[in-house]
Design a protein around this motif. Structure first.
Motif, mmCIF file in Angstrom:
data_model
loop_
_atom_site.group_PDB
_atom_site.id
_atom_site.type_symbol
_atom_site.label_atom_id
_atom_site.label_comp_id
_atom_site.label_asym_id
_atom_site.label_seq_id
_atom_site.Cartn_x
_atom_site.Cartn_y
_atom_site.Cartn_z
ATOM 1 N N LEU A 1 4.767 -1.961 1.774
ATOM 2 C CA LEU A 1 3.919 -2.198 0.356
ATOM 3 C C LEU A 1 4.778 -1.380 -0.715
ATOM 4 O O LEU A 1 5.056 -0.385 -0.674
ATOM 5 C CB LEU A 1 2.522 -1.230 0.706
ATOM 6 C CG LEU A 1 1.863 -1.856 1.703
ATOM 7 C CD1 LEU A 1 0.657 -0.882 2.054
ATOM 8 C CD2 LEU A 1 1.381 -3.446 1.591
ATOM 9 N N GLY A 2 5.245 -2.346 -1.776
ATOM 10 C CA GLY A 2 6.073 -1.984 -2.739
ATOM 11 C C GLY A 2 5.392 -1.140 -3.846
ATOM 12 O O GLY A 2 3.897 -0.758 -3.538
ATOM 13 N N PRO A 3 5.949 -0.694 -4.826
ATOM 14 C CA PRO A 3 5.371 -0.027 -5.987
ATOM 15 C C PRO A 3 4.768 -0.971 -7.054
ATOM 16 O O PRO A 3 4.610 -2.027 -6.849
ATOM 17 C CB PRO A 3 6.712 0.771 -6.705
ATOM 18 C CG PRO A 3 7.681 -0.604 -6.561
ATOM 19 C CD PRO A 3 7.476 -1.094 -5.077
ATOM 20 N N GLY A 4 3.730 -0.195 -7.907
ATOM 21 C CA GLY A 4 3.356 -0.716 -8.867
ATOM 22 C C GLY A 4 1.664 -0.997 -8.756
ATOM 23 O O GLY A 4 1.280 -0.677 -7.704
ATOM 24 N N GLY A 5 1.027 -1.055 -9.853
ATOM 25 C CA GLY A 5 -0.492 -0.964 -9.947
ATOM 26 C C GLY A 5 -0.888 -2.291 -9.137
ATOM 27 O O GLY A 5 -2.128 -1.782 -8.369
ATOM 28 N N THR A 6 -0.529 -3.486 -8.924
ATOM 29 C CA THR A 6 -1.047 -4.400 -8.392
ATOM 30 C C THR A 6 -1.058 -4.216 -6.801
ATOM 31 O O THR A 6 -2.391 -4.386 -5.961
ATOM 32 C CB THR A 6 -0.265 -5.664 -8.544
ATOM 33 O OG1 THR A 6 -0.598 -6.000 -9.918
ATOM 34 C CG2 THR A 6 -1.313 -6.872 -7.817
ATOM 35 N N VAL A 7 0.116 -3.966 -6.392
ATOM 36 C CA VAL A 7 0.240 -3.360 -4.808
ATOM 37 C C VAL A 7 -0.648 -2.099 -4.530
ATOM 38 O O VAL A 7 -1.164 -1.891 -3.315
ATOM 39 C CB VAL A 7 1.676 -3.279 -4.417
ATOM 40 C CG1 VAL A 7 1.855 -3.013 -2.953
ATOM 41 C CG2 VAL A 7 2.554 -4.558 -4.667
ATOM 42 N N GLY A 8 -0.653 -1.251 -5.458
ATOM 43 C CA GLY A 8 -1.397 0.082 -5.470
ATOM 44 C C GLY A 8 -2.896 -0.111 -5.069
ATOM 45 O O GLY A 8 -3.585 0.444 -4.420
ATOM 46 N N ALA A 9 -3.448 -1.440 -5.625
ATOM 47 C CA ALA A 9 -4.771 -1.706 -5.549
ATOM 48 C C ALA A 9 -4.987 -2.360 -4.054
ATOM 49 O O ALA A 9 -6.176 -1.867 -3.331
ATOM 50 C CB ALA A 9 -5.245 -2.820 -6.310
ATOM 51 N N VAL A 10 -3.852 -2.881 -3.311
ATOM 52 C CA VAL A 10 -3.854 -3.015 -2.066
ATOM 53 C C VAL A 10 -4.080 -1.803 -1.168
ATOM 54 O O VAL A 10 -4.701 -2.032 -0.224
ATOM 55 C CB VAL A 10 -2.755 -4.071 -1.663
ATOM 56 C CG1 VAL A 10 -2.657 -4.281 -0.181
ATOM 57 C CG2 VAL A 10 -2.789 -5.214 -2.336
ATOM 58 N N LYS A 11 -3.186 -0.855 -1.345
ATOM 59 C CA LYS A 11 -3.122 0.408 -0.745
ATOM 60 C C LYS A 11 -4.403 1.067 -0.618
ATOM 61 O O LYS A 11 -5.002 1.419 0.216
ATOM 62 C CB LYS A 11 -2.227 1.308 -1.330
ATOM 63 C CG LYS A 11 -0.756 0.686 -1.137
ATOM 64 C CD LYS A 11 0.285 1.580 -2.003
ATOM 65 C CE LYS A 11 1.600 0.743 -2.081
ATOM 66 N NZ LYS A 11 2.769 1.848 -2.951
ATOM 67 N N SER A 12 -5.161 0.950 -1.851
ATOM 68 C CA SER A 12 -6.648 1.509 -2.117
ATOM 69 C C SER A 12 -7.491 0.998 -1.159
ATOM 70 O O SER A 12 -8.286 1.238 -0.554
ATOM 71 C CB SER A 12 -6.942 1.599 -3.482
ATOM 72 O OG SER A 12 -6.079 2.311 -4.423
ATOM 73 N N GLU A 13 -7.322 -0.482 -1.164
ATOM 74 C CA GLU A 13 -8.116 -1.398 -0.353
ATOM 75 C C GLU A 13 -7.913 -1.079 1.077
ATOM 76 O O GLU A 13 -9.003 -1.078 1.837
ATOM 77 C CB GLU A 13 -8.064 -2.846 -0.486
ATOM 78 C CG GLU A 13 -8.820 -3.450 -1.931
ATOM 79 C CD GLU A 13 -10.163 -3.461 -1.745
ATOM 80 O OE1 GLU A 13 -10.982 -3.121 -0.484
ATOM 81 O OE2 GLU A 13 -11.060 -3.567 -2.705
ATOM 82 N N LEU A 14 -6.809 -0.920 1.491
ATOM 83 C CA LEU A 14 -6.450 -0.290 3.044
ATOM 84 C C LEU A 14 -6.819 1.270 3.289
ATOM 85 O O LEU A 14 -6.768 1.787 4.363
ATOM 86 C CB LEU A 14 -5.010 -0.255 3.189
ATOM 87 C CG LEU A 14 -4.432 -1.796 3.411
ATOM 88 C CD1 LEU A 14 -2.832 -1.821 3.329
ATOM 89 C CD2 LEU A 14 -5.129 -2.482 4.542
ATOM 90 N N GLY A 15 -7.338 1.875 2.401
ATOM 91 C CA GLY A 15 -7.981 3.221 2.756
ATOM 92 C C GLY A 15 -7.135 4.277 2.386
ATOM 93 O O GLY A 15 -7.292 5.326 2.659
ATOM 94 N N PHE A 16 -6.024 4.106 1.488
ATOM 95 C CA PHE A 16 -5.277 5.382 1.451
ATOM 96 C C PHE A 16 -4.560 5.339 -0.199
ATOM 97 O O PHE A 16 -4.505 4.361 -0.600
ATOM 98 C CB PHE A 16 -3.929 5.509 1.954
ATOM 99 C CG PHE A 16 -3.030 4.386 2.143
ATOM 100 C CD1 PHE A 16 -1.591 4.725 1.414
ATOM 101 C CD2 PHE A 16 -3.054 3.278 2.616
ATOM 102 C CE1 PHE A 16 -0.753 3.935 1.410
ATOM 103 C CE2 PHE A 16 -1.929 2.422 2.682
ATOM 104 C CZ PHE A 16 -0.876 2.857 1.991
#
Length: 366
Positions: free
Chosen positions: A240-255
């Motif tokens: 999972l790369g950097p940036g706010g959009t992929v950051g939203a993915v990380k949040s959805e994955l719970g971390f």
């Protein structure tokens, strides 16, 4: 002056009202059931909306003879220039039964006449005929659909005939959109099999429908979609790369991911946070997915801010690009600069970019 080529598929949509769920190969049966043509009336509605917004000296209308466009244009109060007829290229030919070959021939004539827009009336089958012909001719002329078919799964149609007329009159730029079609026989059996058939230039406007192959969304919904796919993808390693959009993915994955770094995730576990290229390689498995979003205003997917995702990682991974619609609108094309010419070449071309939970937009990687 704007030159608009108008082509009408007069049988489009005839099967809908009589329960045939489409007209492909069913015209005779539709007529036996009492079906009436609906495309000509919708064409007239669109052309009247066009006529209301332009002066006659500001637009030239090109049509095929008879019910393939000429008749509808005259009914709308316009004076078209007829450039061919069904079954032949002769402008003096009488109207005859129309086929997909006639639609394609009309588009070729419009290309030869250097039209600025192809306004077509029909359904997805007609959209495919128009888009494929434009691609075969190497023409970057925008196309716009007046919805008249039973099934309208492509993102090249205006939401209504009136909207099509307005857009044809007023648009000033175009974007790439999807042309989809479905298997009508399967559709009649209750199964939807949508397939991407082509990409085409389409006027940029609010009154265009989204592709029904996918579904509309936001950054939040696209993050949800990626997270749902990742959880269902048992055993797969997600880079999972950097940036706010992929950051939203990380949040959805719970971390809480590394905002400017690359994180590695698999089956609910963060394997590496803010990982280096070597650390990423060490955690790769049999199936790997790299999720990235264009960085900055230049549209770079790789080579700006995510060098940790090295060519060696990319070679072993599938790549999913995610981005908001406004970001893509401001970019135009995507770019790659991994430092490896072979990898860059493998990434170039048309790619689906996820813009919602289900929705994807075709973007060109250069």
């Amino acid at each position: 002056m704007r030159t608009i080529g108008v082509v009408v598929n007069p049988i489009a949509g005839m099967g809908g009202r009589v329960g045939l769920k489409g007209t492909d190969g069913k015209v005779d049966e539709a007529r036996e059931r009492g079906a009436e043509a609906r495309a000509p009336d919708r064409a007239v509605t669109a052309l009247r909306a066009l006529a209301e917004r332009v002066d006659s000296e500001d637009v030239e209308l090109l049509t095929y003879r008879g019910e393939m466009g000429e008749r509808e244009a005259r009914d709308a109060g316009l004076d078209p220039r007829v450039v061919g007829g069904p079954g032949v290229e002769d402008t003096t030919a009488e109207s005859a039964a129309t086929t997909a070959a006639d639609t394609r021939a009309a588009v070729r004539r419009f290309v030869a006449e250097e039209a600025d827009l192809i306004l077509f009336v029909g359904g997805d089958g007609t959209a495919v005929d128009v888009a494929e012909t434009l691609n075969e001719e190497g023409a970057e002329i925008p196309m716009l659909g007046v919805p008249a078919g039973v099934k309208v799964y492509s993102a090249v149609f205006a939401v209504t005939p009136e909207a099509a007329g307005r857009v044809a009159a007023d648009f000033d730029r175009s974007e790439t959109r999807e042309v989809n079609d479905i298997d009508e026989d399967a559709y009649r059996d209750g199964e939807v099999r949508a397939e991407l058939k082509a990409v085409a230039e389409v006027p940029v406007a609010e009154d265009l429908q989204s592709s029904k192959q996918v579904g509309g969304g936001t950054v939040e919904s696209l993050a949800l979609g990626v997270a749902e796919d990742a959880r269902a993808d048992e055993g797969a390693t997600y880079v999972l790369g950097p940036g706010g959009t992929v950051g939203a993915v990380k949040s959805e994955l719970g971390f809480e991911g590394s905002p400017l770094g690359v994180d590695v995730w698999r089956d609910g576990e963060v394997l590496a946070a803010d990982a280096s290229a070597d650390e990423i390689l060490a955690h790769l498995g049999e199936r790997n997915v790299v999720v990235v979003s264009p960085i900055g205003g230049q549209g770079f997917v790789f080579g700006r801010g995510n060098d940790q995702i090295s060519p060696a990682v990319i070679r072993r991974s599938d790549v999913e690009v995610v981005a908001s619609k406004p970001k893509l609108d401001g970019i135009g094309v995507l770019r790659v600069d991994t430092g490896d010419d072979e990898v860059d070449d493998s990434l170039r071309g048309w790619r689906k970019v996820r813009v919602g939970r289900f929705e994807r937009r075709m973007m060109k990687v250069v």
